[in-house]
Design an enzyme around this catalytic site. Sequence first.
Site, short mmCIF file in Angstrom:
data_model
loop_
_atom_site.label_atom_id
_atom_site.label_comp_id
_atom_site.label_asym_id
_atom_site.label_seq_id
_atom_site.Cartn_x
_atom_site.Cartn_y
_atom_site.Cartn_z
N GLU A 174 38.94 -94.85 88.11
CA GLU A 174 38.22 -95.34 86.93
C GLU A 174 36.92 -96.02 87.29
O GLU A 174 36.85 -96.81 88.23
CB GLU A 174 39.08 -96.33 86.12
CG GLU A 174 38.42 -96.75 84.81
CD GLU A 174 39.19 -97.84 84.09
OE1 GLU A 174 40.44 -97.73 84.01
OE2 GLU A 174 38.57 -98.80 83.62
N GLU A 200 45.19 -101.52 87.01
CA GLU A 200 44.64 -102.85 87.34
C GLU A 200 45.72 -103.93 87.41
O GLU A 200 45.74 -104.89 86.62
CB GLU A 200 43.54 -103.22 86.35
CG GLU A 200 42.38 -102.23 86.42
CD GLU A 200 41.18 -102.61 85.57
OE1 GLU A 200 41.30 -103.52 84.72
OE2 GLU A 200 40.12 -101.98 85.75
#
Length: 485
Positions: A336, A234
């Site tokens: 994810e 991220e």
Amino acid sequence: MKNKFLGLGLLSLLSFSALAQQEKNAGNAYPAIGSKVQVYTTADNSKLRLSQTGELTFSESKQPLETEFSVFVEPKKTFQTILGIGGAITDASAEVFAKLSPVKQKEFLNAYFGSTGIGYSIIRTNIHSCDFSSGSYTYVKEGDKSLKSFNIDHDKKFRIPLIKQAMKTAGNNNVTFYVSPWSPPAFMKDNNNMLKGGKLLPEYYQTWADYYVKFIKAYEKEGMPVWGLSVQNEPMATQIWESCIFTAEDERDFLKNYLGPTIKKDLGDKKIIVWDHNRDLMNQRANVIFGDPEASKYAWGMGFHWYETWAGGKPMFQNVQKVNEAYPDKKLMFTEGCVEKFDATRFQYWPNGERYGEQMINDFNNGTVGWTDWNILLDEKGGPNHVGNFCFAPVHMDTKTGEIIYTPSYYYIGHFSKFVRPEAKRVSTVVSRSQLMSTSFLNADGKMVTVVMNSSDKKIAYNLIIGNRKTVAEIPAHAIQTLIY
């Protein structure tokens, strides 16, 4: 006639191409009339959980009507080869696993990785701490730019033993294992903090690249072969937990000038995944990194998450398709996803499972080769998590009773992971009505797998049509089915 029966006796050993050629020579269409279809179903308001619910038979098909529900499969049109389906073994998962009794540990391992379970074939893990750790930690002493103090002793208590047991249960050569960092050590960052974003300082670019190599070598020394890594989890999110910001240009240059050459030189052919963040900005990241030949040559492909809905709106499935169209030589990996905002009253909340079904069908239909869930196990509070970011997992443990809780998400994932095996090829599949979603795969053993999902409030009878053959199935309301033929 004798040869024909001999051929039928060998069907389980033939690839689909050989089967198709054989039947073409015999003047028949695939599948043959009378061929059997095994049906497995998971449904709300029932006890059906990956339950075998019927055996159907193919018959001759005529033009379907507009009033009918149909799923059309064209086995001659194949697409990406599947790498696998699995989840993440985090510190949290490993710490909770250690609290299970030996009997329950065996049950858990078989449920995820065994042949009687849902057959996970991908494992992701974190490079030092992430939010789903009991606290922040690294593998070096603070300020050790030389990395002489590097060791993975922390992971030997919980995480490494679970990863090893999972790999053994799955069959050591049958798992794709990859790793991801959440943040460099604090001293390498401009905010001097592993948490709350910040950026990697330029003077530590090479040191950080060397850190990945040391981690991978240390894990491989422990007997856990690492297939690949992502550059940064991220990279556009300033989180209250471990996080680090890389703009597209930052990640491109770090990959091109430091990480890529270092991995190549010290580890050889490890697969490097860029982005590892939500679908919303993945196209811009692809353009910047894949558009640079020197950076692109180090990138196996792109990872993505499903959390773009945090800002409102719906999942951006079409962005996955657009990256696939623009850069067909690059692989796409879902790295994810989990159901956020844990609520202990919703362990059996059915829409959580349907979220997985919708996401997986769309991602595979848009070109994804691998699909990785987040934590494989959490406790009855949705943790442990050192910053209170509690979430759902497909499986939870009640640490008070010692019992394992299987949620609808576990079964929805299982309708893919149990039946769609590594090396399968996705096959062209289309539905005639929006109440249904579907995707299909051709396994290496020649078996076809079609997954059908019904998120409507009514049961639906539908045709499964392949060329001029069909069978008629019925799927309950709020259910998912896997058909094998």
